[in-house]
Design an enzyme around this catalytic site. Sequence first.
Site, PDB file in Angstrom:
ATOM      1  N   GLU A   1       3.692   5.376  -3.159  1.00  0.00           N
ATOM      2  CA  GLU A   1       3.910   6.680  -2.519  1.00  0.00           C
ATOM      3  C   GLU A   1       5.372   6.914  -2.149  1.00  0.00           C
ATOM      4  OE1 GLU A   1       1.600   7.568   0.987  1.00  0.00           O
ATOM      5  OE2 GLU A   1      -0.231   6.935  -0.022  1.00  0.00           O
ATOM      6  N   ASP A   2       6.036   5.868  -1.677  1.00  0.00           N
ATOM      7  CA  ASP A   2       7.311   6.062  -0.985  1.00  0.00           C
ATOM      8  C   ASP A   2       8.523   5.411  -1.638  1.00  0.00           C
ATOM      9  OD1 ASP A   2       5.886   7.470   0.952  1.00  0.00           O
ATOM     10  OD2 ASP A   2       5.573   5.699   2.192  1.00  0.00           O
TER      11      ASP A   2
ATOM     12  N   HIS B   1       0.780  -1.235   0.000  1.00  0.00           N
ATOM     13  CA  HIS B   1       0.000   0.000   0.000  1.00  0.00           C
ATOM     14  C   HIS B   1       0.815   1.292   0.000  1.00  0.00           C
ATOM     15  CE1 HIS B   1       0.341  -0.095   4.476  1.00  0.00           C
ATOM     16  NE2 HIS B   1       0.147   1.201   4.382  1.00  0.00           N
ATOM     17  N   ASP B   2       2.052   1.270   0.475  1.00  0.00           N
ATOM     18  CA  ASP B   2       2.883   2.478   0.478  1.00  0.00           C
ATOM     19  C   ASP B   2       3.990   2.459  -0.576  1.00  0.00           C
ATOM     20  OD1 ASP B   2       1.591   3.974   2.449  1.00  0.00           O
ATOM     21  OD2 ASP B   2       2.687   2.991   4.072  1.00  0.00           O
TER      22      ASP B   2
END
Length: 179
Positions: A56-57, A52-53
Amino acid sequence: MKEKAKEFATKAHAGQKRKNSNADYITHPIRVAERLEKEGFSEELVCAAYLHDVVEDTVYEIKDIERLFGKRVASIVAAHTEDKSKSWKERKQHTIDTIKSADKEVKYLIVADKLDNLLGLENDLHVNGPVVWNKFNAGIKEQKWYNESIVKHMRAGLSNRETPGYFDEYEQVVSRVFD
């Protein structure tokens, strides 16, 4: 597929640390995935929790998730991915707007993610005190608005039968941290 997602996320987040600690970042997606797996949710949702990240990261994009894990996993991850080019408030408002009408698996992931983050914050506040807030992009007032907004909308469209117990836990942690 779950082991593949866990391994991929571990490599993608290599070297990253959690806010306010020296814990490897991957500990967070692992806890989120374990919570969802314990609830008996789908393999796709558990994979999305590990991932899930990532978008984004890390350097990876949604198309990488789709290529490796399929359209369903990618769509869950995409629904929960923030656009880092936007302001903190815009990103959080997008998540609030998403949870109002998202499909239940997206809701399950968002709340599991926010619960894990808030449990970590609560622990950090007990250990280190209010100085913890200095590491965040937004202060306590904004964080309170955000988390209370998630609580307000997280059950929209879900029956009692479809609402996992950790939604109540999240609501309780929001009260403890912000009241």
